[in-house]
Design an enzyme around this catalytic site. Structure first.
Site, PDB file in Angstrom:
ATOM      1  N   GLU A  23       0.854  -1.189   0.000  1.00  0.00           N
ATOM      2  CA  GLU A  23       0.000   0.000   0.000  1.00  0.00           C
ATOM      3  C   GLU A  23       0.884   1.230   0.000  1.00  0.00           C
ATOM      4  OE1 GLU A  23      -2.570  -0.363   3.398  1.00  0.00           O
ATOM      5  OE2 GLU A  23      -3.635  -2.054   2.513  1.00  0.00           O
TER       6      GLU A  23
ATOM      7  N   LYS B 268       2.468   4.396   1.359  1.00  0.00           N
ATOM      8  CA  LYS B 268       2.621   4.924   2.718  1.00  0.00           C
ATOM      9  C   LYS B 268       2.392   6.429   2.632  1.00  0.00           C
ATOM     10  CE  LYS B 268       5.380   5.006   6.920  1.00  0.00           C
ATOM     11  NZ  LYS B 268       4.900   6.292   7.379  1.00  0.00           N
TER      12      LYS B 268
ATOM     13  N   ARG C 223      -2.767   9.806  11.135  1.00  0.00           N
ATOM     14  CA  ARG C 223      -3.578   8.598  11.214  1.00  0.00           C
ATOM     15  C   ARG C 223      -4.884   8.863  11.963  1.00  0.00           C
ATOM     16  NH1 ARG C 223      -1.057   2.815  12.377  1.00  0.00           N
ATOM     17  NH2 ARG C 223      -2.916   1.545  12.470  1.00  0.00           N
TER      18      ARG C 223
ATOM     19  N   ARG D 258      -3.903   8.708  16.612  1.00  0.00           N
ATOM     20  CA  ARG D 258      -3.074   7.577  17.020  1.00  0.00           C
ATOM     21  C   ARG D 258      -2.768   7.625  18.517  1.00  0.00           C
ATOM     22  NH1 ARG D 258       2.851   6.193  14.510  1.00  0.00           N
ATOM     23  NH2 ARG D 258       3.855   6.080  16.517  1.00  0.00           N
TER      24      ARG D 258
ATOM     25  N   GLU E  46      -5.262   7.037   6.762  1.00  0.00           N
ATOM     26  CA  GLU E  46      -4.298   8.139   6.906  1.00  0.00           C
ATOM     27  C   GLU E  46      -4.909   9.352   6.228  1.00  0.00           C
ATOM     28  OE1 GLU E  46      -1.507   7.674   8.608  1.00  0.00           O
ATOM     29  OE2 GLU E  46      -0.042   9.142   7.920  1.00  0.00           O
TER      30      GLU E  46
ATOM     31  N   PHE F 279      -7.319   2.066   5.210  1.00  0.00           N
ATOM     32  CA  PHE F 279      -6.561   0.841   4.979  1.00  0.00           C
ATOM     33  C   PHE F 279      -6.940  -0.327   5.879  1.00  0.00           C
ATOM     34  CE2 PHE F 279      -3.751   3.809   7.348  1.00  0.00           C
ATOM     35  CZ  PHE F 279      -3.684   3.134   8.559  1.00  0.00           C
TER      36      PHE F 279
ATOM     37  N   ARG G  53       4.616  -3.075  17.213  1.00  0.00           N
ATOM     38  CA  ARG G  53       5.286  -3.365  15.947  1.00  0.00           C
ATOM     39  C   ARG G  53       5.675  -4.830  15.996  1.00  0.00           C
ATOM     40  NH1 ARG G  53       6.831   1.918  14.210  1.00  0.00           N
ATOM     41  NH2 ARG G  53       6.943   3.314  15.997  1.00  0.00           N
TER      42      ARG G  53
ATOM     43  N   LYS H 109       7.549  -1.032   6.535  1.00  0.00           N
ATOM     44  CA  LYS H 109       7.573   0.159   5.679  1.00  0.00           C
ATOM     45  C   LYS H 109       8.873   0.227   4.897  1.00  0.00           C
ATOM     46  CE  LYS H 109       8.649   2.862   9.724  1.00  0.00           C
ATOM     47  NZ  LYS H 109       8.356   3.938  10.606  1.00  0.00           N
TER      48      LYS H 109
END
Ligand code: ATP
Length: 559
Positions: A241, A243, A248, A263, A293, A333, A408, A414
């Site tokens: 996708e 970035k 966000r 976020r 986003e 997304f 994460r 990314k």
């Protein structure tokens, strides 16, 4: 519960530097707390009366000095002098409280409830005379407090408790107090975002982390990959996708009620009524939580620089006009909840199909550019197109992976072209020289290591001199903001509360024994302020470590 009882615990916490001891002290406190007080005590023990992102108390040191002057009948100079000695307004208040000449006659015992509720009122006091009313409210608390009570009331209000209790310790203490696993508590926190509430549920044996619209959840984050090829190889079924470099948003829809969260879990619905309106009109699900986003867009619907969006984020008034001047576009997304059901455990492939099914695309509410392939040359065309459209790069996602809130975990990778800038937090600064003596210039930057912040470089003021024209605060604005956060001063160096996060570009990461992280930045330069980041979100030492390795790999390749 008497506030004095809580104060005893604060003192014990302050007296030890050992994390396990702190955990045990807190577990004892939580364990003996009545149901009525538990959630308040959990928040207060972590030095706050609000859950993350909910509100800020909004009292600056200067105002607190005035409260101390008023409460103890001393001069402002006395307060400044004592503060210089102690470096802490909490201890300063304690000192004057001990040495108070006239005692208030009608002193009554402070309760935890009273302190908590009064502090929560502070941010709601606005408009004419608000300054004086806030001072009166804190004054009322201090005049009934013991010297030690005064110490901790002042520190709580200033957000600088100095008892070494960070989120990890609270989590472990809640787990210990109620015989739960720390992982279980953390999972609940990812969804509920409030250890106070979780402690209450854990005590009753009803720890159920349910997601529902209107209650923000901690968002899933991405890891870094050195290049596209490596990222593609990581997953059997990858999707790519764009970035997008924006802000966000999580859109929570419950019938006609739409809320937007950042976020950091802040409710930003007020700043983005246009996103709420579009979502009401174009999301076909009755209830859902979807993520995307947002970008500021120009008349040609092309993305505008982040600074424009930043104006929307910070705007409090005249929102209507702003929505017309700087329209935003949301690139969706993910979907994590739909019509009464959590979708977190579904693979991304199914979540993406669901999302496609519930969104009626418009220019301002659209699906993110998305492609499913493992073929490098097709992926590379997509990646190059993302860059040529002015986006930051791509995120390669594992289509088979669940949604993992708050972490994460390597399901999203990314890929960007440039050496990754770092989000660092300012922990100190230095008064300038010559014509810059009025300004706090050179900044001390830090990265996070667990619950502490470790210095990783200094940035000379010269590098941000022209900052004003790039929507980075001017030296004057920076100085004003930093002054409010000062916690200690030594010569020309001030230490500040780690709050302001800046995105820092640099030419190279270098190993350096000079800084506690072990790394220094070559030619650091502020790229922008990150008002959407809290200190907890800034780069960690492990990330810097990884970046250093990536950088070495890259330099080797190009050599
Ligand atoms: P960076 O500073 O590089 O922007 P980050 O600190 O914002 O990274 P990361 O977890 O490293 O956060 O990257 C994920 C972020 O990228 C998300 O939080 C989101 O704001 C943004 N983003 C942009 N496009 C997408 C997308 N298609 N899918 C997921 N996140 C996206």
């Amino acid at each position: 519960m008497r506030y004095a009882d809580l104060v005893e615990y604060y003192q014990r916490l302050e007296a030890t530097t050992k994390k396990l001891e702190k955990r045990d002290i807190l577990a004892e406190l939580y364990g003996q707390c009545s149901e009525k007080y538990l959630s308040r005590v959990v928040l207060l023990s972590s030095g706050t009366v609000f859950i993350a992102g909910e509100q800020e108390l909004g009292i600056a040191r200067k105002m607190m000095r005035r409260v101390i002057v008023k409460t103890y009948g001393v001069s402002e100079n006395d307060v400044i002098k004592k503060f210089k000695e102690t470096g802490d307004l909490g201890s300063t208040a304690e000192f004057f409280s001990k040495n108070r000449k006239q005692h208030s006659l009608a002193k009554r015992e402070l309760t935890v409830e009273h302190v908590f509720e009064n502090m929560r009122k502070l941010p709601d006091i606005t408009g004419a005379g608000s300054h004086e009313r806030k001072i009166a409210l804190v004054n009322e608390l201090l005049s009934h407090a013991s010297p030690l009570g005064a110490r901790y009331i002042v520190r709580t209000i200033l957000g600088d408790m100095r008892i070494g209790v960070a989120a990890g310790i609270v989590r472990d203490a809640v787990a210990k107090a109620f015989g739960k696993d720390a992982k279980e508590i953390e999972h609940a926190y990812d969804i509920i975002g409030d250890y106070g509430q979780i402690a209450g549920m854990a005590r009753l044996g009803k720890l159920k982390a349910e997601i529902r619209p209107g209650r923000p959840i901690r968002v899933m984050l991405a890891d870094r990959a050195p290049d596209l090829k490596t990222a593609l190889e990581k997953f059997e079924n990858p999707a790519l996708e764009y970035k997008y470099d924006g802000f966000r948003v999580a859109i929570h829809k419950d019938g006609n009620d739409v809320k937007i969260f950042s976020r950091r879990l802040e409710d930003v619905t007020h700043q983005f009524p246009d996103i709420a309106e579009r979502s009401r009109e174009n999301i076909k699900a009755r209830q859902c939580i979807i993520e995307g986003e947002s970008l500021a867009i120009g008349r040609d619907e092309k993305p505008l620089p982040f600074q424009m969006l930043s104006r929307r984020i910070q705007r409090k008034y005249d929102i209507e006009r702003m929505t017309k001047e700087i329209p935003v576009q949301v690139n969706l997304f993910d979907v994590v909840y739909c019509n009464g059901q959590s979708l977190m455990n579904l693979p991304l492939s199914e979540r993406w199909s669901k999302l496609k099914g519930i969104v009626r695309e418009t220019a301002q509410l659209r699906l993110a550019e998305h492609m499913e392939t493992k073929d490098f040359s097709r992926a590379n065309v997509f990646y190059k197109r993302a860059l040529s459209m002015g986006q930051e790069g791509v995120i390669v996602k594992n289509l088979d992976a669940r949604y993992q809130p708050g972490r994460r975990v390597g399901f999203w990778l990314k890929v960007k072209e440039v050496l990754e800038p770092l989000d660092l937090v300012i922990v100190g600064a230095e008064w300038g020289e010559g014509k810059r003596t009025r300004y706090l210039g050179s900044f001390i930057l830090a990265a996070r290591s667990g619950d502490t912040f470790l210095e990783t470089g200094r940035m000379a003021s010269g590098l941000i001199e022209k900052a004003g024209d790039k929507e980075i605060p001017t030296m004057e604005e920076f100085t004003a903001r930093l002054k409010k956060l000062i916690v200690a001063e030594e010569g020309k160096i001030v230490r500040v509360k780690p709050e302001i996060v800046v995105e820092v570009g640099y030419e190279e990461l270098q190993k350096s024994p000079k800084y506690p992280t072990g790394y220094a930045l070559r030619f650091p330069k502020i790229l922008r302020l990150r008002p959407d980041r809290s200190a907890q979100d800034c780069a960690t030492v492990q990330e810097i470590n990884k970046l250093y390795k990536l950088q070495r790999g890259r330099f080797r390749k190009s050599a």
